[in-house]
Design a protein around this motif. Structure first.
Motif, PDB file in Angstrom:
ATOM      1  N   THR A   1       0.840  -1.210   0.000  1.00  0.00           N
ATOM      2  CA  THR A   1       0.000   0.000   0.000  1.00  0.00           C
ATOM      3  C   THR A   1       0.870   1.252   0.000  1.00  0.00           C
ATOM      4  N   ALA A   2       1.973   1.178   0.742  1.00  0.00           N
ATOM      5  CA  ALA A   2       2.836   2.356   0.876  1.00  0.00           C
ATOM      6  C   ALA A   2       3.663   2.624  -0.378  1.00  0.00           C
ATOM      7  N   VAL A   3       4.084   1.576  -1.092  1.00  0.00           N
ATOM      8  CA  VAL A   3       5.072   1.821  -2.156  1.00  0.00           C
ATOM      9  C   VAL A   3       4.574   1.592  -3.580  1.00  0.00           C
ATOM     10  N   VAL A   4       3.422   0.970  -3.758  1.00  0.00           N
ATOM     11  CA  VAL A   4       2.973   0.788  -5.152  1.00  0.00           C
ATOM     12  C   VAL A   4       2.426   2.098  -5.731  1.00  0.00           C
ATOM     13  N   PRO A   5       1.488   2.764  -5.081  1.00  0.00           N
ATOM     14  CA  PRO A   5       1.043   4.065  -5.621  1.00  0.00           C
ATOM     15  C   PRO A   5       2.147   5.114  -5.461  1.00  0.00           C
ATOM     16  N   ASP A   6       2.075   6.181  -6.241  1.00  0.00           N
ATOM     17  CA  ASP A   6       3.148   7.181  -6.117  1.00  0.00           C
ATOM     18  C   ASP A   6       2.958   8.102  -4.906  1.00  0.00           C
ATOM     19  N   THR A   7       1.735   8.145  -4.375  1.00  0.00           N
ATOM     20  CA  THR A   7       1.504   9.022  -3.219  1.00  0.00           C
ATOM     21  C   THR A   7       1.182   8.174  -1.981  1.00  0.00           C
ATOM     22  N   HIS A   8       1.904   8.463  -0.916  1.00  0.00           N
ATOM     23  CA  HIS A   8       1.728   7.721   0.333  1.00  0.00           C
ATOM     24  C   HIS A   8       1.322   8.712   1.419  1.00  0.00           C
ATOM     25  N   VAL A   9       0.204   8.419   2.080  1.00  0.00           N
ATOM     26  CA  VAL A   9      -0.219   9.218   3.238  1.00  0.00           C
ATOM     27  C   VAL A   9      -0.191   8.301   4.455  1.00  0.00           C
ATOM     28  N   ALA A  10       0.551   8.675   5.472  1.00  0.00           N
ATOM     29  CA  ALA A  10       0.550   7.910   6.733  1.00  0.00           C
ATOM     30  C   ALA A  10      -0.179   8.746   7.782  1.00  0.00           C
ATOM     31  N   VAL A  11      -1.091   8.075   8.489  1.00  0.00           N
ATOM     32  CA  VAL A  11      -1.887   8.775   9.514  1.00  0.00           C
ATOM     33  C   VAL A  11      -1.633   8.086  10.848  1.00  0.00           C
ATOM     34  N   ALA A  12      -1.232   8.861  11.845  1.00  0.00           N
ATOM     35  CA  ALA A  12      -0.917   8.242  13.145  1.00  0.00           C
ATOM     36  C   ALA A  12      -1.176   9.227  14.272  1.00  0.00           C
ATOM     37  N   GLY A  13      -1.476   8.700  15.441  1.00  0.00           N
ATOM     38  CA  GLY A  13      -1.607   9.546  16.621  1.00  0.00           C
ATOM     39  C   GLY A  13      -0.251  10.106  17.021  1.00  0.00           C
ATOM     40  N   VAL A  14      -0.263  11.253  17.689  1.00  0.00           N
ATOM     41  CA  VAL A  14       1.011  11.883  18.072  1.00  0.00           C
ATOM     42  C   VAL A  14       1.816  11.005  19.030  1.00  0.00           C
ATOM     43  N   GLU A  15       1.131  10.053  19.686  1.00  0.00           N
ATOM     44  CA  GLU A  15       1.835   9.210  20.665  1.00  0.00           C
ATOM     45  C   GLU A  15       2.710   8.154  19.994  1.00  0.00           C
ATOM     46  N   LYS A  16       2.637   8.038  18.658  1.00  0.00           N
ATOM     47  CA  LYS A  16       3.413   7.003  17.981  1.00  0.00           C
ATOM     48  C   LYS A  16       4.878   7.409  17.755  1.00  0.00           C
TER      49      LYS A  16
END
Ligand code: SF4
Length: 756
Positions: free
Chosen positions: A226-241
């Motif tokens: 999911t992260a590397v096949v499309p050209d755009t990667h959005v990661a969503v995470a809580g600030v505690e990560k």
């Protein structure tokens, strides 16, 4: 809605989930839990790994603002963008702008569930496909996750086969049936969606501030694609990560898979520092190796490829306020492994659709939901935590999950009382009878259970009349209707002669000071003093037979605070803890050991008093107290003669015993002492494999939870159904075993005590 109606609705909902999802949840969560035990057993340094992980999280949460700044610098230096969203609206608006209505593939992310990101993207016309197998199944079924790690643990293999057949119109010949066929079918479908996607959205298990490296821990490898096949990667995470460095990942990588699913290492641990250097995958060129298609900057394989785009969205949504909350801050240490759910008896039976809120489920969900959604959401399921504490040793970052649940329960109680939602029409009866530290208007059932000490004193003083009255049909009916105390359970029967009275009546200590090996106080806890007096007498006889000068002072007959604590009545518990400390410490200071029979009281002394008393006092109480079989073990190890005790040989045909240790006794690691003493006296011991019997103090008495409580105890029925003699350390375990097996269980001390 009336209290009794809302209880009936809760009971009906739980019954429905037990019937429809209970079997699959139980099989999956108990399997994960067994796997955890097996996997961590192989680690020599399990406890030190947990402490290391805990220390990293403590430091990281302390330094969140500073680490976010460092992470921003790293991400931007790598060529990406970092955005801090205050709430779901801000986070979703940012991601929507990036996605711009394109095709999206997603890997599993509880934070995006918290944001309802899929709905927000789909409102713009985006096609969103979940690529985690469990999440995809739920997307097809239009259901919500029932577990933070295994979102579809409530679904059976057969149910998933039916779902696929119906959704994709498969006839019998094409229908996948086995786990392998189902997985292959899903993989083909999902790979097609991944190929077509313009944007890949992932979560992040950890984010290293020093480098912008993102760790994705999955069982299926879908997050990496999911992260590397499309050209755009959005990661969503809580600030505690965010954690300080990549090196800090080490203990978490060791612990997360073992804790959650029992895997020694999770199948895929991907460390990406996006935007990555490889070119976006062009499936038209599938036959030419990526290396020949040119990483950015020729040989500079670490430079981001110019066609790559990366956005990291860090979500606050109440987390920074949680950080300021001394009682709930620990929630932010959570690495979302799911071990607290898998080790929880209630969760194993009913799963996260009952034991969960808007997004999060299981014991720690109370902290998360209170923090990100508010107390109302946490209130919907908070009572399902019984405080059994079996999650505490399972948690890889040593979070005191029961304490979080207790504090939230206290806040819910006070909110309900202030809003006038607590007391109902009979609150005035209980308010006046049981003075405590709680506000007027508290739920009367909670007030009654929390003040069991007052009730027990009254019950003993007026026994046997009190028992007759309490068990009269109209009274039981009223208790059920007005207080939610189920008619299905026997009520505790109060003894007229308390343990303290019995001890005084027999003339006090029988071992002289000069001959005594040690001096000890048998702590007359509320149950032992007023209800289970036999086990107290057995404890006195056993210790005297081993040369201990025993006393049972009336001054020590004060409740530990366990009962109010279980109802979330923290201030009342604190007052009782202070009173109990004042009673016990003079005994400890005079050189007497305090011997405790009820494991839940010992747990209060050894665990919760840290929260209720000054640190020095709590330590002194904890150091001075011993569980009764632990104490017997110590005496025998130090040369006491067991000749006066009842051995297996004396017990004749009753030498084989089934033994259920109390849940809190297990957490305190007391079980080995009991087993060792019994075996030393020749007993053959079959120890239960169940985390908790399901009774958990007052929990099993509550009409809305009675059926769940019995379901939690079902494995004990299966294991001990044929046992001729059953022993149990806790009062409520004995009541539950009686209900499950139809015959009363004894305390282990009664098995080994000399005759009267
Ligand atoms: S609270 Fe602990 S056991 Fe529960 S999910 Fe979080 S890290 Fe895992």
């Amino acid at each position: 809605m009336s209290k009794s109606k809302s209880r009936a609705e809760t009971a009906a909902r739980i019954r429905h989930l037990l019937d429809t999802e209970g079997d699959a949840v139980a099989e999956n969560t108990r399997g994960f839990n067994r796997g955890r035990y097996e996997s961590v057993r192989e680690l020599d340094d399990y406890e030190s790994l947990k402490s290391a992980a805990r220390a990293i999280k403590e430091d990281a949460i302390e330094r969140i603002p500073e680490l976010i700044d460092e992470l921003r610098e790293s991400v931007e230096a790598n060529g990406g963008h970092l955005y801090v969203a205050a709430d779901p609206a801000e986070a979703n608006a940012y991601v929507r702008e990036v996605v711009d209505g394109g095709n999206v593939v997603k890997s599993k992310s509880m934070t995006t569930e918290e944001l309802d990101l899929n709905d927000a993207l789909e409102a713009d016309g985006a096609a969103v496909t979940e690529t985690d197998l469990g999440e995809w199944v739920l997307q097809l079924a239009d259901e919500t996750p029932s577990h933070i790690v295994g979102p579809a643990v409530h679904k059976s293999r057969e149910g998933i086969a039916d779902l696929f057949a119906e959704t994709f119109g498969l006839d019998d010949d094409d229908r996948p049936e086995t786990a392998e066929e189902l997985t292959r079918f899903a993989r083909e479908k999902l790979l097609a969606d991944i190929r077509e996607a313009e944007v890949g959205v992932t979560g992040a298990n950890f984010l290293a501030a020093d480098s912008g490296t993102l760790a994705l821990v999955t069982s299926e490898g879908n997050a990496r694609k999911t992260a590397v096949v499309p050209d755009t990667h959005v990661a969503v995470a809580g600030v505690e990560k965010v954690i300080p460095t990549v090196e800090d990942l080490a203990p978490f990588v060791e612990l997360i898979g073992r804790s959650g699913t029992g895997q020694d290492i999770t199948s895929y641990v991907s460390l990406l520092t996006p935007p990555v250097s490889s070119p976006p995958v062009d499936f038209g060129e599938a036959d030419s190796p990526v290396a020949e298609r040119g990483a950015a900057g020729g040989d500079g394989a670490t430079d981001p490829h110019p066609d790559r785009e990366f956005h990291l969205v860090l979500v606050d949504n109440g987390r920074l306020d949680l950080r300021e909350d001394d009682d709930l801050r620990e929630t932010l240490y959570c690495i979302r492994c799911g071990a607290c759910s898998n080790s929880c008896g209630n969760f194993q039976s009913v799963g996260g659709h009952a034991f969960g809120g808007e997004t999060y489920s299981g014991g720690i969900a109370t902290g998360w939901e209170a923090g990100v959604e508010g107390l109302d959401t946490a209130a919907e399921f908070n009572d399902l935590c019984t405080g059994c504490s079996r999650c505490v040793p399972a948690c890889p970052v040593e979070i005191d999950i029961p304490w979080i649940n207790t504090v939230v329960r206290d806040r819910i109680n006070r909110g309900d009382a202030a809003d006038g939602e607590g007391s109902g029409s009979v609150g005035f009866l209980v308010d006046g009878l049981t003075p405590d530290e709680e506000p007027a208007g508290l739920d009367p059932a909670k007030r009654l259970f929390g003040n069991f000490e007052t009730l027990a004193k009254l019950g003993s003083a007026t026994a046997p009349l009190s028992n007759l009255v309490a068990n009269a049909r109209p009274v039981r009916g009223a208790m059920d209707r007005w207080l939610g105390i189920t008619r299905e359970r026997d009520l505790p029967a109060f003894e007229r002669e308390t343990l303290v009275d019995w001890f005084d009546a027999r003339g006090g200590p029988r071992v002289s000071e000069g001959l005594a090996r040690r001096e000890a106080v048998v702590y007359p806890d509320v149950y032992t003093n007023h209800v289970a007096v036999d086990r107290g007498r057995a404890a006195v006889r056993t210790l005297e037979a081993l040369g201990v000068r025993v006393t049972v002072p009336e001054s020590t007959a004060v409740g530990s605070g366990r009962a109010p604590l279980s109802q979330g009545m923290v201030e009342t518990a604190r007052r009782k803890a202070e009173r109990c400390r004042d009673a016990l410490l003079p005994e400890v200071d005079a050189g007497r050991d305090v011997v405790v029979i009820e494991p839940s009281d010992l747990a209060a002394f050894e665990r919760e008093y840290e929260r209720l008393l000054p640190a020095d006092d709590a330590e002194r109480v904890a150091d001075g107290c011993f569980e009764v079989l632990e104490y017997v073990y110590g005496l025998l190890e130090n040369g006491a003669d067991p000749g006066g005790l009842t051995t297996a040989e004396d017990a004749g045909g009753r030498a084989r015993v089934a033994y259920h240790p109390h849940c809190q006794g297990k957490t305190l690691d007391l079980e080995p002492y009991t087993v060792a003493v019994l075996e030393r006296l020749g007993y053959e011991v079959d120890t239960s494999e169940t985390e908790c019997c399901g009774m958990a103090g007052s929990f099993g008495y509550k009409s809305e939870y009675y059926e769940l409580s019995m379901d939690v105890g079902e494995p004990l029925s299966e294991q001990f159904g044929d046992a001729e003699r059953v022993l149990a350390s806790g009062t409520s375990c004995r009541e539950q075993l009686d209900a499950l097996l139809g015959s009363p269980a004894e305390h282990p001390i009664e098995a080994i005590a000399p005759g009267e």
